[in-house]
Design a protein around this motif. Structure first.
Motif, PDB file in Angstrom:
ATOM      1  N   THR A 263      62.398  31.384  73.940  1.00  0.00           N
ATOM      2  CA  THR A 263      62.588  32.883  73.464  1.00  0.00           C
ATOM      3  C   THR A 263      61.344  33.734  73.557  1.00  0.00           C
ATOM      4  OG1 THR A 263      61.711  32.289  71.319  1.00  0.00           O
ATOM      5  CG2 THR A 263      63.844  31.575  71.615  1.00  0.00           C
ATOM      6  N   PRO A 264      61.622  35.035  73.141  1.00  0.00           N
ATOM      7  CA  PRO A 264      60.399  35.982  73.484  1.00  0.00           C
ATOM      8  C   PRO A 264      59.677  35.747  72.500  1.00  0.00           C
ATOM      9  CG  PRO A 264      62.719  37.114  73.483  1.00  0.00           C
ATOM     10  CD  PRO A 264      62.983  35.752  73.388  1.00  0.00           C
ATOM     11  N   GLN A 265      59.720  35.168  71.413  1.00  0.00           N
ATOM     12  CA  GLN A 265      58.822  34.670  70.235  1.00  0.00           C
ATOM     13  C   GLN A 265      58.108  33.415  70.556  1.00  0.00           C
ATOM     14  OE1 GLN A 265      62.220  35.139  69.624  1.00  0.00           O
ATOM     15  NE2 GLN A 265      61.886  37.349  69.136  1.00  0.00           N
ATOM     16  N   ARG A 266      58.060  32.976  71.884  1.00  0.00           N
ATOM     17  CA  ARG A 266      57.497  31.825  72.519  1.00  0.00           C
ATOM     18  C   ARG A 266      57.852  30.586  71.709  1.00  0.00           C
ATOM     19  NH1 ARG A 266      52.852  33.023  75.689  1.00  0.00           N
ATOM     20  NH2 ARG A 266      51.863  31.148  74.822  1.00  0.00           N
ATOM     21  N   GLN A 267      58.881  30.502  71.618  1.00  0.00           N
ATOM     22  CA  GLN A 267      59.690  28.991  70.753  1.00  0.00           C
ATOM     23  C   GLN A 267      60.613  28.618  71.998  1.00  0.00           C
ATOM     24  OE1 GLN A 267      61.476  31.027  67.363  1.00  0.00           O
ATOM     25  NE2 GLN A 267      60.070  29.566  66.155  1.00  0.00           N
ATOM     26  N   VAL A 268      60.485  27.378  72.295  1.00  0.00           N
ATOM     27  CA  VAL A 268      61.044  26.688  73.285  1.00  0.00           C
ATOM     28  C   VAL A 268      62.420  25.807  72.763  1.00  0.00           C
ATOM     29  CG1 VAL A 268      61.193  24.589  75.060  1.00  0.00           C
ATOM     30  CG2 VAL A 268      59.196  26.235  74.500  1.00  0.00           C
ATOM     31  N   ILE A 269      63.477  25.956  73.297  1.00  0.00           N
ATOM     32  CA  ILE A 269      64.673  25.277  73.102  1.00  0.00           C
ATOM     33  C   ILE A 269      64.453  23.923  73.781  1.00  0.00           C
ATOM     34  CG2 ILE A 269      67.250  25.256  73.180  1.00  0.00           C
ATOM     35  CD1 ILE A 269      67.041  28.442  73.890  1.00  0.00           C
ATOM     36  N   THR A 270      64.755  22.725  72.758  1.00  0.00           N
ATOM     37  CA  THR A 270      64.555  21.472  73.280  1.00  0.00           C
ATOM     38  C   THR A 270      65.965  20.808  73.218  1.00  0.00           C
ATOM     39  OG1 THR A 270      63.907  20.604  71.306  1.00  0.00           O
ATOM     40  CG2 THR A 270      62.008  21.204  72.416  1.00  0.00           C
ATOM     41  N   PRO A 271      66.210  19.755  74.170  1.00  0.00           N
ATOM     42  CA  PRO A 271      67.327  18.969  73.989  1.00  0.00           C
ATOM     43  C   PRO A 271      67.687  18.472  72.711  1.00  0.00           C
ATOM     44  CG  PRO A 271      66.460  18.705  76.101  1.00  0.00           C
ATOM     45  CD  PRO A 271      65.304  19.403  75.285  1.00  0.00           C
ATOM     46  N   GLU A 272      66.692  17.873  72.183  1.00  0.00           N
ATOM     47  CA  GLU A 272      66.781  17.164  70.750  1.00  0.00           C
ATOM     48  C   GLU A 272      67.040  18.076  69.594  1.00  0.00           C
ATOM     49  OE1 GLU A 272      63.889  15.331  73.637  1.00  0.00           O
ATOM     50  OE2 GLU A 272      64.050  17.246  72.761  1.00  0.00           O
ATOM     51  N   ASP A 273      66.400  18.981  69.666  1.00  0.00           N
ATOM     52  CA  ASP A 273      66.872  20.218  68.719  1.00  0.00           C
ATOM     53  C   ASP A 273      68.469  20.650  68.930  1.00  0.00           C
ATOM     54  OD1 ASP A 273      64.486  20.163  67.390  1.00  0.00           O
ATOM     55  OD2 ASP A 273      63.786  21.866  68.493  1.00  0.00           O
ATOM     56  N   VAL A 274      68.923  20.650  70.151  1.00  0.00           N
ATOM     57  CA  VAL A 274      70.340  21.373  70.389  1.00  0.00           C
ATOM     58  C   VAL A 274      71.170  20.058  69.956  1.00  0.00           C
ATOM     59  CG1 VAL A 274      71.853  21.703  72.350  1.00  0.00           C
ATOM     60  CG2 VAL A 274      69.528  22.675  72.495  1.00  0.00           C
ATOM     61  N   GLU A 275      70.996  18.864  70.429  1.00  0.00           N
ATOM     62  CA  GLU A 275      71.780  17.765  70.082  1.00  0.00           C
ATOM     63  C   GLU A 275      71.805  17.431  68.373  1.00  0.00           C
ATOM     64  OE1 GLU A 275      73.972  16.513  71.655  1.00  0.00           O
ATOM     65  OE2 GLU A 275      73.239  17.778  73.599  1.00  0.00           O
ATOM     66  N   ALA A 276      70.930  17.964  67.812  1.00  0.00           N
ATOM     67  CA  ALA A 276      70.603  17.681  66.212  1.00  0.00           C
ATOM     68  C   ALA A 276      71.562  18.764  65.595  1.00  0.00           C
ATOM     69  CB  ALA A 276      69.402  17.794  65.809  1.00  0.00           C
ATOM     70  N   ALA A 277      71.513  20.078  66.302  1.00  0.00           N
ATOM     71  CA  ALA A 277      72.069  21.122  65.582  1.00  0.00           C
ATOM     72  C   ALA A 277      73.612  21.260  65.973  1.00  0.00           C
ATOM     73  CB  ALA A 277      71.329  22.290  66.125  1.00  0.00           C
ATOM     74  N   ILE A 278      74.268  20.803  67.048  1.00  0.00           N
ATOM     75  CA  ILE A 278      75.454  20.997  67.465  1.00  0.00           C
ATOM     76  C   ILE A 278      76.553  20.259  66.400  1.00  0.00           C
ATOM     77  CG2 ILE A 278      77.356  20.384  69.086  1.00  0.00           C
ATOM     78  CD1 ILE A 278      75.298  21.101  71.394  1.00  0.00           C
ATOM     79  N   PRO A 279      76.333  18.895  65.922  1.00  0.00           N
ATOM     80  CA  PRO A 279      77.294  18.414  64.946  1.00  0.00           C
ATOM     81  C   PRO A 279      77.103  19.519  63.567  1.00  0.00           C
ATOM     82  CG  PRO A 279      75.890  16.646  65.732  1.00  0.00           C
ATOM     83  CD  PRO A 279      75.112  18.075  66.245  1.00  0.00           C
ATOM     84  N   LEU A 280      76.120  19.885  63.298  1.00  0.00           N
ATOM     85  CA  LEU A 280      76.198  20.848  61.908  1.00  0.00           C
ATOM     86  C   LEU A 280      76.891  22.199  62.448  1.00  0.00           C
ATOM     87  CD1 LEU A 280      72.243  20.515  60.984  1.00  0.00           C
ATOM     88  CD2 LEU A 280      74.366  19.264  60.139  1.00  0.00           C
ATOM     89  N   PHE A 281      76.817  22.622  63.697  1.00  0.00           N
ATOM     90  CA  PHE A 281      77.341  23.873  63.994  1.00  0.00           C
ATOM     91  C   PHE A 281      78.976  23.539  63.918  1.00  0.00           C
ATOM     92  CE2 PHE A 281      79.283  26.085  67.837  1.00  0.00           C
ATOM     93  CZ  PHE A 281      79.365  27.421  67.265  1.00  0.00           C
ATOM     94  N   LEU A 282      79.298  22.572  64.636  1.00  0.00           N
ATOM     95  CA  LEU A 282      80.657  22.186  64.825  1.00  0.00           C
ATOM     96  C   LEU A 282      81.555  22.008  63.476  1.00  0.00           C
ATOM     97  CD1 LEU A 282      80.719  19.996  67.862  1.00  0.00           C
ATOM     98  CD2 LEU A 282      81.499  22.466  67.890  1.00  0.00           C
ATOM     99  N   LYS A 283      80.722  21.440  62.429  1.00  0.00           N
ATOM    100  CA  LYS A 283      81.212  21.187  60.996  1.00  0.00           C
ATOM    101  C   LYS A 283      81.246  22.352  60.344  1.00  0.00           C
ATOM    102  CE  LYS A 283      80.448  18.380  56.824  1.00  0.00           C
ATOM    103  NZ  LYS A 283      79.510  17.610  56.154  1.00  0.00           N
ATOM    104  N   SER A 284      80.452  23.369  60.549  1.00  0.00           N
ATOM    105  CA  SER A 284      80.506  24.681  60.053  1.00  0.00           C
ATOM    106  C   SER A 284      81.535  25.615  60.369  1.00  0.00           C
ATOM    107  CB  SER A 284      79.079  25.278  59.963  1.00  0.00           C
ATOM    108  OG  SER A 284      78.807  25.885  61.279  1.00  0.00           O
TER     109      SER A 284
END
Length: 132
Positions: A68-89
């Motif tokens: 991201t422009p804020q120098r934060q990296v999107i990691t596969p581990e974070d994505v896989e942990a966030a997707i179930p929460l997102f789908l549930k919401s």
């Protein structure tokens, strides 16, 4: 693809790849599960976006380790942990990484117009008869 100076000769072609190559590891932090979740929630608000499409896009970005422009990296581990929460919401069912597109809408067949004017317009054009 051209290599970016200071990237150790790594070939890069996209702006986000150049950012990651130039940044190295100094000052770069993971976006985190909550950051990915917030990004998923914003992305699904775009017109025509489906939760499955948004999840697929985010998985790709995680594999690419986009920054991201804020120098934060999107990691596969974070994505896989966030997707179930997102789908549930969103109320969407949990999907496999290759989610199917929504089923196509089946339209009812159009009835033929049998009025004389329409029938004449739809009839094949005959060449004029030769005049003797």
């Amino acid at each position: 693809a051209a290599a970016v100076a200071g990237s150790g000769g790594v070939g890069v072609s996209q702006p986000w790849q150049r950012m990651a190559a130039i940044a190295g590891t100094s000052g770069v932090t993971p976006l985190g599960v909550q950051g990915v979740l917030a990004a998923l929630r914003r992305a699904v608000l775009r017109p025509g976006a489906w939760p499955e499409q948004v999840c697929s896009m985010m998985r790709q970005w995680g594999e690419e380790r986009r920054m991201t422009p804020q120098r934060q990296v999107i990691t596969p581990e974070d994505v896989e942990a966030a997707i179930p929460l997102f789908l549930k919401s969103t109320g969407a069912a949990a999907t496999a990484p290759a989610a199917a597109a929504p089923p196509p809408v089946q339209a009812a067949p159009i009835a033929a117009d049998t009025t004389p004017a329409r029938a004449a317009a739809a009839a094949p054009v005959q060449p004029p008869a030769p005049t003797p």
